[in-house]
Scaffold this active site. Structure first.
Site, PDB file in Angstrom:
ATOM      1  N   LYS A   1      13.410   9.232 -12.669  1.00 14.61           N
ATOM      2  CA  LYS A   1      14.031  10.428 -13.229  1.00 14.61           C
ATOM      3  C   LYS A   1      14.921  12.070 -13.015  1.00 14.61           C
ATOM      4  O   LYS A   1      15.509  12.024 -13.720  1.00 14.61           O
ATOM      5  CB  LYS A   1      13.654  10.453 -14.817  1.00 14.61           C
ATOM      6  CG  LYS A   1      13.005   9.518 -15.761  1.00 14.61           C
ATOM      7  CD  LYS A   1      13.079  10.082 -17.287  1.00 14.61           C
ATOM      8  CE  LYS A   1      11.452   8.923 -17.650  1.00 14.61           C
ATOM      9  NZ  LYS A   1      10.571   9.592 -18.547  1.00 14.61           N
TER      10      LYS A   1
ATOM     11  N   ARG B   1       2.839  11.716   1.338  1.00 12.54           N
ATOM     12  CA  ARG B   1       3.983  10.999   1.767  1.00 12.54           C
ATOM     13  C   ARG B   1       5.299  11.285   1.323  1.00 12.54           C
ATOM     14  O   ARG B   1       5.609  10.807   0.004  1.00 12.54           O
ATOM     15  CB  ARG B   1       3.644   9.806   3.095  1.00 12.54           C
ATOM     16  CG  ARG B   1       4.635   8.639   3.413  1.00 12.54           C
ATOM     17  CD  ARG B   1       3.563   7.215   4.159  1.00 12.54           C
ATOM     18  NE  ARG B   1       3.102   8.081   5.196  1.00 12.54           N
ATOM     19  CZ  ARG B   1       2.799   6.492   5.483  1.00 12.54           C
ATOM     20  NH1 ARG B   1       3.180   5.660   5.585  1.00 12.54           N
ATOM     21  NH2 ARG B   1       1.977   7.231   6.931  1.00 12.54           N
TER      22      ARG B   1
ATOM     23  N   HIS C   1       3.624  13.383  11.243  1.00 13.09           N
ATOM     24  CA  HIS C   1       2.101  12.827  10.798  1.00 13.09           C
ATOM     25  C   HIS C   1       1.380  13.876  11.805  1.00 13.09           C
ATOM     26  O   HIS C   1       0.578  12.651  12.365  1.00 13.09           O
ATOM     27  CB  HIS C   1       2.564  11.442  11.376  1.00 13.09           C
ATOM     28  CG  HIS C   1       2.024  10.656  10.589  1.00 13.09           C
ATOM     29  ND1 HIS C   1       0.700  10.745   9.777  1.00 13.09           N
ATOM     30  CD2 HIS C   1       1.865   8.718  10.325  1.00 13.09           C
ATOM     31  CE1 HIS C   1       0.263   9.632   8.922  1.00 13.09           C
ATOM     32  NE2 HIS C   1       1.142   8.549   9.362  1.00 13.09           N
TER      33      HIS C   1
ATOM     34  N   ARG D   1      -2.774   1.879   6.150  1.00 15.59           N
ATOM     35  CA  ARG D   1      -3.620   2.176   6.527  1.00 15.59           C
ATOM     36  C   ARG D   1      -3.556   4.051   5.669  1.00 15.59           C
ATOM     37  O   ARG D   1      -5.040   3.956   5.555  1.00 15.59           O
ATOM     38  CB  ARG D   1      -3.450   2.730   7.839  1.00 15.59           C
ATOM     39  CG  ARG D   1      -4.098   0.837   8.966  1.00 15.59           C
ATOM     40  CD  ARG D   1      -2.776   0.755  10.310  1.00 15.59           C
ATOM     41  NE  ARG D   1      -2.122   0.184   9.527  1.00 15.59           N
ATOM     42  CZ  ARG D   1      -1.386  -0.390   9.344  1.00 15.59           C
ATOM     43  NH1 ARG D   1      -2.093  -1.690   9.125  1.00 15.59           N
ATOM     44  NH2 ARG D   1      -0.007  -1.050   8.976  1.00 15.59           N
ATOM     45  N   THR D   2      -2.375   4.699   5.948  1.00 15.85           N
ATOM     46  CA  THR D   2      -3.045   5.621   5.758  1.00 15.85           C
ATOM     47  C   THR D   2      -2.760   6.147   4.854  1.00 15.85           C
ATOM     48  O   THR D   2      -4.280   7.368   4.148  1.00 15.85           O
ATOM     49  CB  THR D   2      -1.886   6.514   6.120  1.00 15.85           C
ATOM     50  OG1 THR D   2      -1.216   6.251   7.318  1.00 15.85           O
ATOM     51  CG2 THR D   2      -1.780   8.688   5.158  1.00 15.85           C
TER      52      THR D   2
HETATM   53  C1  NCD Z   1       3.273   5.080  10.569  1.00 16.26           C
HETATM   54  C2  NCD Z   1       4.620   6.510   9.962  1.00 16.26           C
HETATM   55  O1  NCD Z   1       4.160   5.899   8.518  1.00 16.26           O
HETATM   56  O2  NCD Z   1       4.761   7.274  10.783  1.00 16.26           O
HETATM   57  N1  NCD Z   1       2.634   4.541  10.245  1.00 16.26           N
HETATM   58  C3  NCD Z   1       1.111   4.799   9.884  1.00 16.26           C
HETATM   59  O3  NCD Z   1       1.388   5.775   9.328  1.00 16.26           O
HETATM   60  N2  NCD Z   1       0.446   4.765  10.422  1.00 16.26           N
HETATM   61  C4  NCD Z   1       4.180   4.267  11.576  1.00 16.26           C
HETATM   62  C5  NCD Z   1       5.118   3.405  11.225  1.00 16.26           C
HETATM   63  O4  NCD Z   1       5.665   3.061  10.570  1.00 16.26           O
HETATM   64  O5  NCD Z   1       5.984   3.113  12.186  1.00 16.26           O
END
Ligand code: NCD
Length: 320
Positions: free
Chosen positions: A97, A119, A147, A68-69
């Site tokens: 590397k 991320r 997040h 989703r993100t």
């Molecule tokens: C979350 C994350 O990556 O922290 N996922 C997301 O972005 N919706 C939650 C998770 O991974 O449990």
């Protein structure tokens, strides 16, 4: 173009933590997300935003898996006319590397993107990236840290449902020790008045003491329990999360997840909502999805794209 006139260097508007926001600013972002969301849904209005950021490039740099993100940032940008680039396969880049995060960020900067969405598995990685980036870095999850854009969509979803964020009774459950979504959400609730927050978790997965101290100092009434009831039955919002198996520490393995099935969810109040950042594993059964209070596969997810549209615009256009 306007998008390139934004201040560089220390004035760049990075998005690293929910601490950067306050309730009035979030209110403005939510209004804008309403407008942008409506414009995407309405084909006749789509053309009014379809080239809003047409000269800008969004780059997504993901060192951890994401559905989703990653996708909602891409779609959010595309709906505003941006070019979208990125990688979820850093194992095929020179990262494998031994290239440092700083060098990778400087490399991407050399190609003049407008914004980088990052991320990374290490807490503090987004802040490290921001220190060497001439363009805004948006934290899309840094290890056990934060997040913030997930929290924006979570708060936006609650706000759209209740018309407010003050005075709500909220339950967060699951892995509160390793979850960054629950960290960011709990911290952000400190911006609102009269919030009661109940953490439901196994004892080894309790919210970390420093997050708890922070939110209590901000006025959130926090209680914790290992029992589903009566907390579930009294909540306006239930926010459930999976065990963060990739981040479990010594002594946390083997903690049984709490499973919400139809009988548990049936006891929630009418008019309450059940949220989950996703992905889910076993902690909410498929049978629950049809419950009208379950919004994780519907509104919550789609709101992520709308609020990220508003956020990208805010970051790039440097509006208040
Ligand atoms: C979350 C994350 O990556 O922290 N996922 C997301 O972005 N919706 C939650 C998770 O991974 O449990």
């Amino acid at each position: 173009m306007e998008g390139r006139d934004k201040p560089l260097g220390s004035d760049v508007r990075h998005v690293l933590s929910v601490d950067q926001f306050d309730a009035p600013l979030l209110g403005r972002l939510f209004d804008r997300a309403d407008f942008l969301g409506q414009s995407v849904r309405d084909a006749r209005r789509h053309h009014t935003i379809g080239n809003l950021l047409g000269s800008d490039v969004l780059y997504r740099l993901f060192y951890e898996p994401s559905t989703r993100t990653y996708e909602s940032f891409g779609f959010a940008a595309a709906h505003m006319g941006m070019k979208v680039l990125g990688t979820q396969s850093v194992e095929f880049s020179s990262v494998s590397k031994g290239e440092t995060l700083e060098d990778t960020i400087q490399t991407i900067n050399a190609y003049l993107p407008s914004v980088i969405v990052l991320r990374h598995p290490e807490e503090g990685a987004a802040a490290r990236a921001a220190r060497v980036s001439q363009v805004p870095v948006i934290n899309a999850g840094d290890g056990r840290g934060e997040h913030p854009t997930q929290t924006l969509l979570d708060l936006y979803t609650v706000h759209r449902h209740f018309g407010r964020l003050d005075g709500l009774n909220i339950v967060i459950g699951g892995d509160l020790a390793n979850g960054r979504t629950t960290n960011s959400l709990a911290k952000a609730l400190g911006m609102y008045a009269d919030v009661s927050l109940t953490g439901i978790s196994r004892p080894e997965l309790r919210m970390s003491p420093h997050v708890r101290a922070r939110i209590e100092a901000a006025g959130v009434r926090y209680t914790e329990t290992s029992e589903l009831f009566p907390a579930l039955a009294e909540a306006d919002v239930v926010y459930w999360t999976r065990t963060q198996s990739e981040r479990l520490q010594e002594g946390q393995r083997g903690a049984e997840p709490y499973v919400l099935d139809v009988p548990q969810v049936r006891r929630m109040k009418p008019g309450s909502i059940l949220m989950h950042p996703l992905p889910r594993t076993t902690e909410i059964t498929r049978g629950v999805d049809a419950d009208p209070r379950a919004v994780y596969l519907t509104r919550q997810m789609q709101n992520g794209m709308f609020v990220r549209m508003a956020l990208i615009e805010w970051v790039l256009r440097y509006t208040d």
